[in-house]
Write a protein that holds these residues in place. Sequence first.
Motif, PDB file in Angstrom:
ATOM      1  N   ASP A   1       0.825  -1.213   0.000  1.00  0.00           N
ATOM      2  CA  ASP A   1       0.000   0.000   0.000  1.00  0.00           C
ATOM      3  C   ASP A   1       0.856   1.259   0.000  1.00  0.00           C
ATOM      4  N   ILE A   2       1.912   1.283   0.798  1.00  0.00           N
ATOM      5  CA  ILE A   2       2.752   2.470   0.896  1.00  0.00           C
ATOM      6  C   ILE A   2       3.720   2.567  -0.270  1.00  0.00           C
ATOM      7  N   ALA A   3       3.976   1.471  -0.954  1.00  0.00           N
ATOM      8  CA  ALA A   3       4.946   1.492  -2.049  1.00  0.00           C
ATOM      9  C   ALA A   3       4.395   2.287  -3.215  1.00  0.00           C
ATOM     10  N   GLY A   4       5.291   2.947  -3.922  1.00  0.00           N
ATOM     11  CA  GLY A   4       4.882   3.696  -5.110  1.00  0.00           C
ATOM     12  C   GLY A   4       5.908   4.717  -5.486  1.00  0.00           C
ATOM     13  N   GLY A   5       6.120   4.873  -6.773  1.00  0.00           N
ATOM     14  CA  GLY A   5       7.063   5.860  -7.259  1.00  0.00           C
ATOM     15  C   GLY A   5       8.441   5.277  -7.470  1.00  0.00           C
ATOM     16  N   ARG A   6       9.049   5.657  -8.575  1.00  0.00           N
ATOM     17  CA  ARG A   6      10.387   5.190  -8.916  1.00  0.00           C
ATOM     18  C   ARG A   6      11.301   6.383  -9.090  1.00  0.00           C
ATOM     19  N   LYS A   7      12.446   6.353  -8.441  1.00  0.00           N
ATOM     20  CA  LYS A   7      13.400   7.442  -8.549  1.00  0.00           C
ATOM     21  C   LYS A   7      14.140   7.357  -9.877  1.00  0.00           C
TER      22      LYS A   7
ATOM     23  N   SER B   1       8.465  17.402 -10.915  1.00  0.00           N
ATOM     24  CA  SER B   1       9.772  17.989 -10.586  1.00  0.00           C
ATOM     25  C   SER B   1      10.376  17.324  -9.355  1.00  0.00           C
ATOM     26  N   LEU B   2       9.587  16.547  -8.624  1.00  0.00           N
ATOM     27  CA  LEU B   2      10.086  15.809  -7.469  1.00  0.00           C
ATOM     28  C   LEU B   2      10.463  14.407  -7.892  1.00  0.00           C
ATOM     29  N   ASP B   3      11.430  13.848  -7.193  1.00  0.00           N
ATOM     30  CA  ASP B   3      11.891  12.491  -7.483  1.00  0.00           C
ATOM     31  C   ASP B   3      11.000  11.498  -6.766  1.00  0.00           C
ATOM     32  N   GLY B   4      10.626  10.419  -7.461  1.00  0.00           N
ATOM     33  CA  GLY B   4       9.825   9.372  -6.865  1.00  0.00           C
ATOM     34  C   GLY B   4       8.342   9.508  -7.112  1.00  0.00           C
ATOM     35  N   VAL B   5       7.920  10.391  -8.026  1.00  0.00           N
ATOM     36  CA  VAL B   5       6.495  10.563  -8.325  1.00  0.00           C
ATOM     37  C   VAL B   5       6.050   9.622  -9.437  1.00  0.00           C
ATOM     38  N   GLN B   6       6.895   9.439 -10.450  1.00  0.00           N
ATOM     39  CA  GLN B   6       6.530   8.596 -11.580  1.00  0.00           C
ATOM     40  C   GLN B   6       6.612   7.118 -11.206  1.00  0.00           C
ATOM     41  N   GLU B   7       5.680   6.343 -11.735  1.00  0.00           N
ATOM     42  CA  GLU B   7       5.693   4.905 -11.511  1.00  0.00           C
ATOM     43  C   GLU B   7       6.640   4.203 -12.484  1.00  0.00           C
ATOM     44  N   LYS B   8       6.737   4.734 -13.693  1.00  0.00           N
ATOM     45  CA  LYS B   8       7.606   4.149 -14.710  1.00  0.00           C
ATOM     46  C   LYS B   8       8.465   5.241 -15.334  1.00  0.00           C
ATOM     47  N   LEU B   9       9.673   4.886 -15.713  1.00  0.00           N
ATOM     48  CA  LEU B   9      10.608   5.814 -16.342  1.00  0.00           C
ATOM     49  C   LEU B   9      10.661   5.560 -17.839  1.00  0.00           C
ATOM     50  N   ASN B  10      10.870   6.639 -18.586  1.00  0.00           N
ATOM     51  CA  ASN B  10      10.959   6.546 -20.034  1.00  0.00           C
ATOM     52  C   ASN B  10      12.421   6.380 -20.431  1.00  0.00           C
ATOM     53  N   SER B  11      12.712   5.328 -21.191  1.00  0.00           N
ATOM     54  CA  SER B  11      14.093   5.061 -21.587  1.00  0.00           C
ATOM     55  C   SER B  11      14.636   6.124 -22.540  1.00  0.00           C
ATOM     56  N   LYS B  12      13.762   6.897 -23.177  1.00  0.00           N
ATOM     57  CA  LYS B  12      14.233   7.959 -24.072  1.00  0.00           C
ATOM     58  C   LYS B  12      14.954   9.071 -23.306  1.00  0.00           C
ATOM     59  N   ASN B  13      14.644   9.207 -22.022  1.00  0.00           N
ATOM     60  CA  ASN B  13      15.279  10.246 -21.214  1.00  0.00           C
ATOM     61  C   ASN B  13      16.634   9.830 -20.663  1.00  0.00           C
ATOM     62  N   MET B  14      17.089   8.605 -20.977  1.00  0.00           N
ATOM     63  CA  MET B  14      18.378   8.135 -20.493  1.00  0.00           C
ATOM     64  C   MET B  14      19.461   8.507 -21.495  1.00  0.00           C
ATOM     65  N   THR B  15      20.519   9.158 -21.014  1.00  0.00           N
ATOM     66  CA  THR B  15      21.649   9.566 -21.853  1.00  0.00           C
ATOM     67  C   THR B  15      22.924   8.894 -21.351  1.00  0.00           C
ATOM     68  N   GLU B  16      24.027   9.149 -22.056  1.00  0.00           N
ATOM     69  CA  GLU B  16      25.301   8.569 -21.643  1.00  0.00           C
ATOM     70  C   GLU B  16      25.763   9.139 -20.302  1.00  0.00           C
TER      71      GLU B  16
ATOM     72  N   GLY C   1      23.721   9.942 -17.886  1.00  0.00           N
ATOM     73  CA  GLY C   1      22.738   9.651 -16.863  1.00  0.00           C
ATOM     74  C   GLY C   1      21.363  10.146 -17.271  1.00  0.00           C
ATOM     75  N   PRO C   2      20.394  10.117 -16.356  1.00  0.00           N
ATOM     76  CA  PRO C   2      19.041  10.594 -16.681  1.00  0.00           C
ATOM     77  C   PRO C   2      19.045  12.066 -17.101  1.00  0.00           C
ATOM     78  N   ALA C   3      18.269  12.369 -18.148  1.00  0.00           N
ATOM     79  CA  ALA C   3      18.239  13.750 -18.650  1.00  0.00           C
ATOM     80  C   ALA C   3      17.635  14.715 -17.640  1.00  0.00           C
ATOM     81  N   ASP C   4      16.769  14.214 -16.771  1.00  0.00           N
ATOM     82  CA  ASP C   4      16.149  15.097 -15.783  1.00  0.00           C
ATOM     83  C   ASP C   4      17.133  15.593 -14.739  1.00  0.00           C
ATOM     84  N   LEU C   5      18.255  14.904 -14.580  1.00  0.00           N
ATOM     85  CA  LEU C   5      19.230  15.281 -13.571  1.00  0.00           C
ATOM     86  C   LEU C   5      20.379  16.105 -14.135  1.00  0.00           C
TER      87      LEU C   5
END
Length: 878
Positions: free
Chosen positions: A539-545, A603-618, A620-624
């Motif tokens: 129940d408490i689980a949710g969100g992926r960093k 804009s906060l970390d841990g809100v999304q349940e799934k991450l988009n692989s298109k945002n991954m760069t060499e 690291g994550p494009a959001d960071l």
Amino acid sequence: MKTDFKFSNLCGTVYRKGNLVFTPDGNSVLSPVGNRVTLFDLVNNKTETLPFENKRDIRRLALSPNGHLLLSVDDLGNTLLVNFRRRTVLHHFNFKDKVRDIQFSPDGKYFAVGLGRKVEVWRSPGYTREFAPFELHRRYGGHYDDITQISWSPDSRFFLTSSKDMATKIYSVDPIEGFTPTTLTGHRYAVVGSWFTRDMRAIYTVSRDGAVCVRRFREHMVDENLVFGEFPRDEEGNFVRTVWFTETRHFAMEAHAQVQSAAFNPATQLLILGFTNGVFGLWEMPDFNQIHTLSVSSQAINTIAVNPTGEWLALGSSKLGQLLVWEWQSETYVLKQQGHFYDMSCVAYSADGQYVATGGDDAKLKVWNSLSGYCFITFSEHTSAVTAVQFTKGSQVVLSASLDGTVRAYDLVRYRNFRIFTSPTPVQFNTLAVDPSGEIVCAGCQDSFEIYMWSMQTGKLLDILSGHTGPISSLAFRPDGQSLASGVIVERLDHNNEVLALAYRPDGKELCASTLDGQIHFWDVAKAAPTGTIEGRRDIAGGRKANDRQTAENSTSGKCFNSLCYSADGTAVLGGGNSKFVCLYDRRSKILLRKFQVSKNLSLDGVQEKLNSKNMTEAGPADLIDSDGIDSDTEKAADNSLPGVRSGDKSNRVLRPEVRTRDVRFSPTGRQWAAASTEGLMIYSLDETLVFDPYELDEDVTPETIRELSRKGEYLRALVNAFRLNEQYLIRETYERIPPTDVMLLTKDFPEAYLERLLKFIASILESSQLLEYHLRWITGLLSNHGPFVKTRSVRLQPVLRTLQRGIVRMRQDIGSVCDKNYYSLGYLITQGQRQAEADKEASEDAAGNITMQDVLASFNDDIEEVDADAEDEEMEE
């Protein structure tokens, strides 16, 4: 119990980033707080968080001149079109680029949007839901760098754009014969802002180095009284060439600081500049006469807004989360609010639910008014993070525990720290508990594994409880004060994992504890036996960093409750943890009643349940990766801390805060609960805040029929129909038309179905209305005539009755202070009058006494002379 809690207000955060906007009446200011918008009512001293959310942190706000439409734009250009009066979202739109500025035209027909180097002008949408309310009018280009600011001319025919390319451009909304876009240059740094004067004969431009240029409109071979926008022709019919020239150049110098923000008010001809060192100044244009400067912050002032009359200035500092409203004529603060600099760690309600205390990692303790949403006192005596706060039963004392090794008690009457509790050896306290009588204070530490007990009256250490083999994470007194729950109480209650939080049921017969494995265990206090367990890990689980290698479903880290709280009636348990969810469980059936998501801000970390692989760069994550640059310049990004360093770190990363809940608490009334989250103090309430909520409405219930019933003297029907329509202004109008002599009679026949609504209405206007005796008549009549109904529904009506009680007590205190002052003043005047009268009387008596003695002496002398004369006559005869 009811579970339909809805988001009510956001406290603890007053400003994050973006721009501030005043309402058209100038009495309220809109501030972006994360992905939400908070309205600060400066006249009625209240706050309101609007019930909508953007996808990410809000970058810009724009309010139409009539105050009907609000545009809220986030970091990636996602825009919400909001009906500001009704607080409803009409449309979602994406500009597909980062918005630098957005401004409505003065006539409200257009709004201009700065997108990178170009500008787009859109037609303003209507006030109803439309399939495509946004219609592009024109697109403009010409700048060589990003746009920083947009401003309109008073007639809405032209607008100015300021840019980092050190230039200002003049554009027309529609093609005008004889006009071509004009570029104004001359600055050596990025232009912060530019504005037209009211008569459109001058333009003021400000650059980051403090240079202020006054530009004048001049034409050749024609009259000097020509106004910009009028393009005359010569004798041959050709347009006369017109130019803008720099008349004067001024400099606003501030030591080692640059201009961060600027604003101009055409009505008062005031130019306001905010600097990077927290200083702002006012200058009167066009002579550039400095009125005054003031240091209001230790960090840069990121935004400045001026109300339409030019009396109030709103200043926002993003680094400190500070919001100030300054009245420059009287040089006083209208509003001065600041949230916690770091995360909010703990929260506690007072016994009457009127106050909320919050502690933060910034070593500050803040006390908020739950009704107005304002922080009215900040205690900063701690030198390290505040880990726990607690009110005493009388709500006049609040205590706080800190990692600096002290527990402090604060007096909420005199606003002072009157007691400091310390330990014999330095320790770090991370939990706190106060017994119901308020006489014993207990605190648990995380390094020596001991519990310290002090006396509130003397401040002396009474006892040290030992026996724990690990850090003490939670303490709780039984409601009757007979026992204290921690890792060890009268009898040891063993768990398979570490205990993170404890909570007693309000009747003191049950204890619940959350463990590191995500379970909630229930214990019978009298028998020291377990009564049930809730498996809450899923129940408490949710969100992926962004850096998580596992999905949210397969990750097991952090899936536990670090805070627990019983509801006011003891039928439900509320739990929160390092997650975006807060869970509400039924105590008897041990089932999940509802999950609340405290934030949807991407804009906060841990809100999304799934991450988009298109945002991954060499890298690291494009959001960071810090590729925004919207608020930074080359010189600001440069790292000159080491000799020879000429450029900043090319691998800069964005530190995104993680969404989580540090503490949850139910209000004593049971009508709301609060959560200390990353976004701030989130308050969820059962009380309805809708603008229009009809009740038993039919076609005959209209404002005209209600007013007609009031004119005919049918006040009861008129008031009931007004509650059916449920328009606040109409209810108040009908309510105040009723003669005071008819109040007691109407309260006898008033329908009980509308009793709660009427009491809520009276409670809402009690403090803002001057009809005190009139309101007291209504309250007395309703409670006297409907006593059994109120008694049978005391639990439901308890919040309303508490609000009425607080309002009456507050008005009694205000009026009592005035009456006491007048009473003593009148007593002093009467005493002085009596003393003066006594003095006058004594003076008159003294004067009368002196005349009598003189007469007595004169008559005595006359008698002596007569006796002497008689004696002489007798001697002569002899």
